[in-house]
Design a protein around this motif. Structure first.
Motif, short mmCIF file in Angstrom:
data_model
loop_
_atom_site.label_atom_id
_atom_site.label_comp_id
_atom_site.label_asym_id
_atom_site.label_seq_id
_atom_site.Cartn_x
_atom_site.Cartn_y
_atom_site.Cartn_z
N TYR A 1 -0.91 2.25 -4.60
CA TYR A 1 -0.89 0.88 -5.14
C TYR A 1 -2.25 0.47 -5.71
N ARG A 2 -3.30 1.24 -5.46
CA ARG A 2 -4.61 0.98 -6.05
C ARG A 2 -4.70 1.80 -7.34
N VAL A 3 -4.02 1.35 -8.33
CA VAL A 3 -3.84 2.13 -9.56
C VAL A 3 -5.14 2.18 -10.38
N ILE A 4 -5.51 3.38 -10.78
CA ILE A 4 -6.59 3.55 -11.76
C ILE A 4 -5.91 3.72 -13.11
N ALA A 5 -5.96 2.68 -13.91
CA ALA A 5 -5.22 2.64 -15.17
C ALA A 5 -6.07 3.10 -16.34
N LEU B 1 -9.53 -0.67 -12.60
CA LEU B 1 -8.73 -0.84 -11.39
C LEU B 1 -7.65 -1.89 -11.62
N MET B 2 -6.43 -1.54 -11.26
CA MET B 2 -5.32 -2.51 -11.21
C MET B 2 -4.79 -2.44 -9.77
N HIS B 3 -5.24 -3.35 -8.94
CA HIS B 3 -4.95 -3.30 -7.50
C HIS B 3 -3.63 -4.00 -7.22
N ALA C 1 -16.44 -2.55 -10.60
CA ALA C 1 -17.16 -1.42 -11.21
C ALA C 1 -17.07 -0.15 -10.38
N GLU C 2 -16.80 -0.28 -9.08
CA GLU C 2 -16.66 0.89 -8.21
C GLU C 2 -15.73 0.54 -7.06
N TYR C 3 -14.84 1.47 -6.76
CA TYR C 3 -13.89 1.21 -5.68
C TYR C 3 -13.56 2.52 -4.98
N TYR C 4 -13.77 2.56 -3.67
CA TYR C 4 -13.56 3.76 -2.88
C TYR C 4 -14.28 4.96 -3.48
N GLY C 5 -15.50 4.73 -3.93
CA GLY C 5 -16.33 5.80 -4.46
C GLY C 5 -16.00 6.23 -5.88
#
Length: 446
Positions: A191-195, A214-216, A311-315
């Motif tokens: 569900y934490r889509v990298i679009a 990120l499209m969370h 700008a950054e999510y889960y590394g």
């Protein structure tokens, strides 16, 4: 007399003090005088939206005038100190009845608004507010960015609010009552889509420095026929005319129902289990409102659980700030640094067109080249045949010369033999003469 002078000086001092106070107030509290010094953004936070990420937004849009619409001045306390220092001012009330901190009534038009952002609302808009939005779009001919959500609770409330505004302004875009996930392109959860930012040539400049965002927990965008009320899926190979899709899932996208009946609604254009590439950010110009622009995203650029501007999510490094800035620069018409990107794109397209024309010219000349090549080949065959004939004639001449040489040798032999016979005859004749002479001499002597 001295009393009047003192009174006069006191009046002047009070006037100067009031002037200075009003000047300071206008500079630091009241909205800027409406000869806007830059492009103007109004962000609605009066309908339950979250201010999360506003500090990054304000830093990213450093050259903009940013005004926040709040329900009341008490909401200022919800903002972090960085945001309070970066925004240009505050508005209070609703979109149809906005007031400045000093109580003056203003409108989106009088503020010279270039972009209105409504980031994931959870409180409905009145009809008067919707009319204010339509008036702004029709008069200013600018843009609105509506950000929605998935059907994950309470997302369907947001979906309904956003769709109501979209229908009112005459847009065919709509958010469907489903969620989209991506088991491959994500930040450690589907569900934490990298679009992916994937654009038509018309909007290629929006991809400047922006490829992944990120499209969370996003929803998905559909096409809605306002005349019939029917819904349709938007696919990469069949994007409806007048619609520009800006962000897609990977090919591994999957539709999910998080709030099925009776608690929620089923998808209108997409069904749970559908797989493929799905649209999550799209835009449409509105002919009925002087070609103003509506941008729809199925997640929010700011606010929400984790905004698009991340700008950054889960590394994972992302292009959220650059992408949001690109969208805003385009939507407001300011363009900024994108002007140079557009100019470069034009130069590249012109070069490609010139190359295409050159290739077309070359293709047009190919039949002539092929005909010339055929003629050259024929001439080569003729030369080869002539060469063969010459070689044959040369062989025949050589044979003829050999026969002549043989005949010459034969004649030489014959001549030599003939010469030897003649000499013998001469010797015999000489001997005969000598014999006759000797006989005569003998006779004479007798």
């Amino acid at each position: 007399m001295s009393y009047l002078v003192k009174l006069h000086r006191l009046a002047i001092s009070i006037s100067m003090a009031l002037f200075i106070a009003l000047s300071i107030y206008s500079l630091y509290i009241a909205p800027a005088a409406r000869t806007a010094v830059s492009y103007v953004i109004v962000i609605d936070l009066a309908h339950g939206e979250s201010p999360k990420g506003l500090d990054i937004f304000a830093k990213t849009l450093y050259d903009a005038e940013i005004y926040l619409l709040l329900s009341s001045d008490k909401d200022i306390a919800r903002l972090d100190p960085v945001t309070r220092n970066l925004v240009s001012g505050y508005l209070f009330g609703t979109l149809d009845n906005m007031k400045t901190q000093d109580g003056r009534t203003v409108t989106l038009n009088s503020l010279l608004t270039d972009l209105l952002i409504i980031p994931q609302p959870t409180v409905d808009f009145t009809q008067q507010e919707i009319e204010a939005i339509k008036s702004y779009l029709g008069t200013r001919m600018k843009a609105i960015w509506l950000a929605g959500d998935s059907d994950y609770p309470p997302g369907e409330t947001t979906i309904a609010i956003v769709n109501k505004i979209l229908e009112a302004v005459g847009s065919n875009l709509a958010l469907d009552y489903v969620s989209v996930e991506d088991p491959v392109s994500n930040a450690k959860a589907p569900y934490r889509v990298i679009a992916s930012v994937r654009l038509s040539q018309n909007l290629s400049f929006l991809g400047f420095g922006a490829e992944r965002i990120l499209m969370h927990g996003p929803g998905v965008i559909a096409f809605r026929d306002l005349a019939t009320g029917s819904w349709g899926a938007i696919k990469p190979d069949s994007v409806p005319k007048g619609i520009e899709v800006i962000v897609w899932t990977s090919p591994e996208g999957k539709i999910v129902e998080n709030t099925a009946p009776p608690k929620g609604l089923l998808g209108q254009a997409y069904n749970a289990g559908d797989k493929g590439i799905f649209p999550m950010v799209a835009a449409q110009y509105l002919p009925n409102l002087n070609n103003s622009l509506v941008i729809l995203s199925s997640e929010t650029p700011l606010g929400g659980y984790q905004p698009m501007i991340t700008a950054e999510y889960y590394g994972i490094m992302l292009d959220g700030p650059r992408f949001v800035r690109n969208i805003v620069l385009w939507a407001t018409g300011y363009m900024g640094e994108l002007k140079y990107v557009v100019a470069m794109d034009k130069r590249i397209r012109d070069a490609e067109a010139n190359i295409s024309n050159l290739l077309s010219t070359v293709r047009g000349l190919m039949p002539r080249f092929e005909d010339l090549s055929s003629r050259v080949n024929q001439l080569g065959n003729q030369v080869s045949q002539a060469s063969s004939n010459i070689n044959d004639l040369s062989t025949r001449i050589s044979n003829f010369e050999k026969r002549i040489n043989d005949l010459s040798n034969t004649l030489s032999n014959i001549d030599a033999r003939a010469s030897g016979s003649q000499n013998i005859a001469y010797i015999a004749l000489g001997i005969a003469i000598v014999g006759i002479a000797a006989a005569i001499i003998s006779i004479v002597r007798r």
